[in-house]
Design an enzyme around this catalytic site. Sequence first.
Site, PDB file in Angstrom:
ATOM      1  N   LYS A   1      10.114   2.450 -27.234  1.00  0.00           N
ATOM      2  CA  LYS A   1       8.895   3.116 -27.694  1.00  0.00           C
ATOM      3  C   LYS A   1       7.663   2.309 -27.271  1.00  0.00           C
ATOM      4  O   LYS A   1       6.646   2.864 -26.859  1.00  0.00           O
ATOM      5  CB  LYS A   1       8.928   3.283 -29.226  1.00  0.00           C
ATOM      6  CG  LYS A   1       9.911   4.355 -29.684  1.00  0.00           C
ATOM      7  CD  LYS A   1      10.222   4.298 -31.179  1.00  0.00           C
ATOM      8  CE  LYS A   1      11.347   5.281 -31.523  1.00  0.00           C
ATOM      9  NZ  LYS A   1      11.820   5.205 -32.916  1.00  0.00           N
TER      10      LYS A   1
ATOM     11  N   GLN B   1      10.661   1.787 -38.305  1.00  0.00           N
ATOM     12  CA  GLN B   1      11.982   2.188 -37.797  1.00  0.00           C
ATOM     13  C   GLN B   1      13.002   2.242 -38.929  1.00  0.00           C
ATOM     14  O   GLN B   1      13.136   1.297 -39.714  1.00  0.00           O
ATOM     15  CB  GLN B   1      12.424   1.199 -36.699  1.00  0.00           C
ATOM     16  CG  GLN B   1      13.727   1.565 -36.019  1.00  0.00           C
ATOM     17  CD  GLN B   1      13.652   2.829 -35.161  1.00  0.00           C
ATOM     18  OE1 GLN B   1      12.589   3.187 -34.652  1.00  0.00           O
ATOM     19  NE2 GLN B   1      14.765   3.520 -35.002  1.00  0.00           N
TER      20      GLN B   1
ATOM     21  N   ASP C   1       5.660  10.006 -37.591  1.00  0.00           N
ATOM     22  CA  ASP C   1       7.023  10.518 -37.748  1.00  0.00           C
ATOM     23  C   ASP C   1       7.012  11.882 -38.451  1.00  0.00           C
ATOM     24  O   ASP C   1       7.980  12.639 -38.338  1.00  0.00           O
ATOM     25  CB  ASP C   1       7.852   9.565 -38.627  1.00  0.00           C
ATOM     26  CG  ASP C   1       8.615   8.509 -37.836  1.00  0.00           C
ATOM     27  OD1 ASP C   1       9.122   8.842 -36.752  1.00  0.00           O
ATOM     28  OD2 ASP C   1       8.716   7.373 -38.335  1.00  0.00           O
TER      29      ASP C   1
HETATM   30  N1  GUN Z   1      15.523   6.082 -36.817  1.00  0.00           N
HETATM   31  C1  GUN Z   1      16.181   7.022 -36.096  1.00  0.00           C
HETATM   32  N2  GUN Z   1      15.343   8.002 -35.699  1.00  0.00           N
HETATM   33  C2  GUN Z   1      14.123   7.666 -36.186  1.00  0.00           C
HETATM   34  C3  GUN Z   1      12.846   8.296 -36.111  1.00  0.00           C
HETATM   35  O1  GUN Z   1      12.666   9.374 -35.528  1.00  0.00           O
HETATM   36  N3  GUN Z   1      11.826   7.625 -36.735  1.00  0.00           N
HETATM   37  C4  GUN Z   1      12.012   6.462 -37.399  1.00  0.00           C
HETATM   38  N4  GUN Z   1      10.955   5.911 -37.994  1.00  0.00           N
HETATM   39  N5  GUN Z   1      13.195   5.854 -37.491  1.00  0.00           N
HETATM   40  C5  GUN Z   1      14.232   6.466 -36.883  1.00  0.00           C
END
Ligand code: GUN
Length: 297
Positions: A52, A96, A119
């Site tokens: 990311k 995350q 998110d």
């Molecule tokens: N862990 C797995 N997928 C995601 C996501 O889309 N966002 C976040 N913050 N954590 C994740």
Amino acid sequence: MTEVIDGNAVAAEMRSALTDGIETLSDAGVRPGLATVLMSDDPASETYVSMKQRDCEEVGIEGIHVELDPDAPAEELFDTVADLNDDPEVHGILVQMPLPDHVDDRDVIRAIDPAKDVDGFHPENVGRLVAGNPRFKPCTPHGVQKLLESADVDTEGKDVTIVGRSNIVGKPLANLLVQKTDLGNATVTLCHSRTTDLAEKTRRADIMVAAAGVPEMVDGSMLSESTVVVDVGINRVDADTDKGYELVGDVEYESAAEKASAITPVPGGVGPMTRAMLLYNTVKAASQQESVDVELP
Ligand code: GUN
């Protein structure tokens, strides 16, 4: 012929299309900023977060990364989120998941400023999504919609079966697909671990989305001819490779591809789109917070 939907290519197009918006912001003196917070030593989470950050760099988004010891008190994470909420150079915040057991993920999500919740997990943003007025569409479901669009798969009037009821994918995707909008107007069946006769539900689908986190749980015998198959799963399974594992989806690819009219591979399907839509939400967040009109793809 089965169409293999190339998520890497669609994601690259999305990133390229977003650079126009990033330029518009830049002309107004704004550089969008995305903060990622990692409180885990899970190798998969570490990889996702570093990808990311790399994406941010590629498109001209300022990436800010905070790493916390997984054993640190929860307060450290709440203090970090509070600082990022107050930082005017941070337009988007992503913590995350999953978090360590001693940290309540719902409390963390509620602590994030909803305007920076790229998110789309904050209850205010979930409520807006359900009510049909989303601020941020959650990245994976939005990415699935964009993949379907790229393959000219219309959802209107279609039977969509989603396997998996997570807050990150299954539930928000169901909500998006039933909305009275483009890429919506579908009839959705949302399946989960207590669903009876799952195969009857998957066989009924025009579009089948697997998002249960169970390696290869849907195979060709559970699908009808010409189904569009979207595989959200990314599972590390032990394998005799250099890394000691390989990535497989929630769909057993070979048998499913024989039945499908179109299918997303793993890797290279939904995964790259999730990351691209995070960039999309970050540009949108910056545009809203800085009151700069940006055209989004
Ligand atoms: N862990 C797995 N997928 C995601 C996501 O889309 N966002 C976040 N913050 N954590 C994740």
